[in-house]
Design a protein around this motif. Sequence first.
Motif, short mmCIF file in Angstrom:
data_model
loop_
_atom_site.label_atom_id
_atom_site.label_comp_id
_atom_site.label_asym_id
_atom_site.label_seq_id
_atom_site.Cartn_x
_atom_site.Cartn_y
_atom_site.Cartn_z
N ARG A 1 97.56 55.05 42.54
CA ARG A 1 97.43 56.33 43.45
C ARG A 1 98.05 55.83 44.84
O ARG A 1 98.67 56.43 45.37
CB ARG A 1 96.19 57.08 43.35
CG ARG A 1 95.87 57.73 41.89
CD ARG A 1 94.52 58.47 42.09
NE ARG A 1 94.13 58.97 40.67
CZ ARG A 1 93.46 58.45 39.97
NH1 ARG A 1 92.55 57.39 40.42
NH2 ARG A 1 93.36 58.91 38.69
N ALA B 1 101.59 55.38 44.87
CA ALA B 1 102.23 56.75 44.71
C ALA B 1 102.31 57.34 46.22
O ALA B 1 103.33 57.81 46.31
CB ALA B 1 101.61 57.58 43.35
N PHE C 1 106.23 57.57 36.37
CA PHE C 1 104.94 58.07 36.24
C PHE C 1 104.73 59.31 35.29
O PHE C 1 103.54 59.86 35.37
CB PHE C 1 104.82 58.51 37.97
CG PHE C 1 103.46 58.88 38.41
CD1 PHE C 1 103.17 60.22 38.53
CD2 PHE C 1 102.71 57.99 38.44
CE1 PHE C 1 101.75 60.30 39.17
CE2 PHE C 1 101.47 57.85 39.23
CZ PHE C 1 100.94 59.24 39.44
N CYS D 1 101.20 61.85 34.23
CA CYS D 1 101.36 63.13 34.51
C CYS D 1 100.97 63.88 33.08
O CYS D 1 99.99 64.74 32.88
CB CYS D 1 102.42 63.81 35.13
SG CYS D 1 102.66 63.20 36.73
N PHE E 1 103.08 63.10 43.56
CA PHE E 1 104.40 62.96 42.52
C PHE E 1 105.16 64.39 43.13
O PHE E 1 106.29 64.19 43.38
CB PHE E 1 103.57 63.46 41.19
CG PHE E 1 104.72 63.49 40.07
CD1 PHE E 1 105.21 62.33 39.75
CD2 PHE E 1 105.36 64.68 39.60
CE1 PHE E 1 106.47 62.43 38.70
CE2 PHE E 1 106.39 64.71 38.69
CZ PHE E 1 106.71 63.58 38.37
N ILE F 1 109.37 58.10 39.68
CA ILE F 1 109.21 59.41 38.90
C ILE F 1 109.10 59.49 37.51
O ILE F 1 108.46 59.80 36.79
CB ILE F 1 110.30 60.60 39.36
CG1 ILE F 1 110.01 60.98 40.99
CG2 ILE F 1 110.29 61.63 38.67
CD1 ILE F 1 111.19 61.69 41.47
#
Length: 375
Positions: A140, A143, A310, A314, A239, A307
């Motif tokens: 995180r 991110a 990741f 998600c 995100f 993206i």
Amino acid sequence: MDPEKVEVRASSENFLTTMSPLQMWTHQAKNPPLLSLETGLLTDEQFDIISWILVFIIQMINLSGLVTNILSIIVFTRLGFSEASNISLTALAICDLSCMVFSMWANLCYLPVFRDSRLPFNVYSVKLLTGSGLWAYIVRTAAWITAFISFERCLCILVPLKVKRLITPRTTTIAMIVISMLTVGPYIFMHVRFHFGWVFYPHLNATIFDIVPVNEKNLILGEQIIMVLCGLIQPVLAFAIVVTCTVFLISQLKKISSWRKSVTSTKNQKQNSEDKSAPTTAGTGTSISQKEERLVRMVVVIATTFIVCFIPTCVAAMFDDSFYEGTYRRIFAILILINFLGGSVSGSVNIIIYYNMASKYRLGLRRLLRLDHEE
């Protein structure tokens, strides 16, 4: 906490409906084995084969990621931190390096030979606090650093004359510290809510090292709040910022490219060469240099890679507790390994992006590896 109370609580059927994800994983590790709860979909042998393959691939990527991120940290340190972008990229490399270390340990625990061995500690629950749990918090952090880098490039296009005053090495350093505190800081709370201890299990006739929850209402409430903030809001928001900024940057790069083509077709070579030092984006009235444009392109590639890698995380967050509570536990375990794979790939390929898109980094890396013999 009394070991007998822990055993009674863990064996309660109603406990499954009230525990958090961390408690649930702990419960699953203490009771029936992972492979015995799922029916259909995957057999024990299939699950073991898939686990071996994924873990092997992930560990190889992690090993390469350890080397590449150490090289990146050294190169950025040699380049200096007079530029704000070097600070954020160094912080990103440090996060990626940390993720590789904790990913290696967490994935080792997924190997059947390690998982089924008679070790004096609960492999799954101990791994949560020492491996995968900390890995999740650092991911995180990476991110949010990626979101910060993407947002910074957007400001360079929107307010090019003010961005140098807004994004300085000092403010970037402060931003990296604040991001780290907000993302990794809550992990400390987990060591208050759960502590290590020796627990006796009658069905094993052994006392093993395990994590034991502290059942205080305030701590349980705090854990639930942290789970929502850090487990859902933080990663989803990061995100969303990365995706939004990436889409904006790509659209602006297309406008710059269209503007240059129009200039080339309507002006002579002399006028074109004079304007190249400060091209104006079509329809926006803003300008960026070619150096800034190259950096924007590099950020777009970094963000796009993030993206793509990741997405599995998600997807995993979309499933409720029933997905990994029993029937689909093997599938969930495979999905977790895919999460590790995505994180490892994202943290390992940045050196390729830097080398191909940043001339200073490429020169610094070649000097570090002594590839330029003439110098």
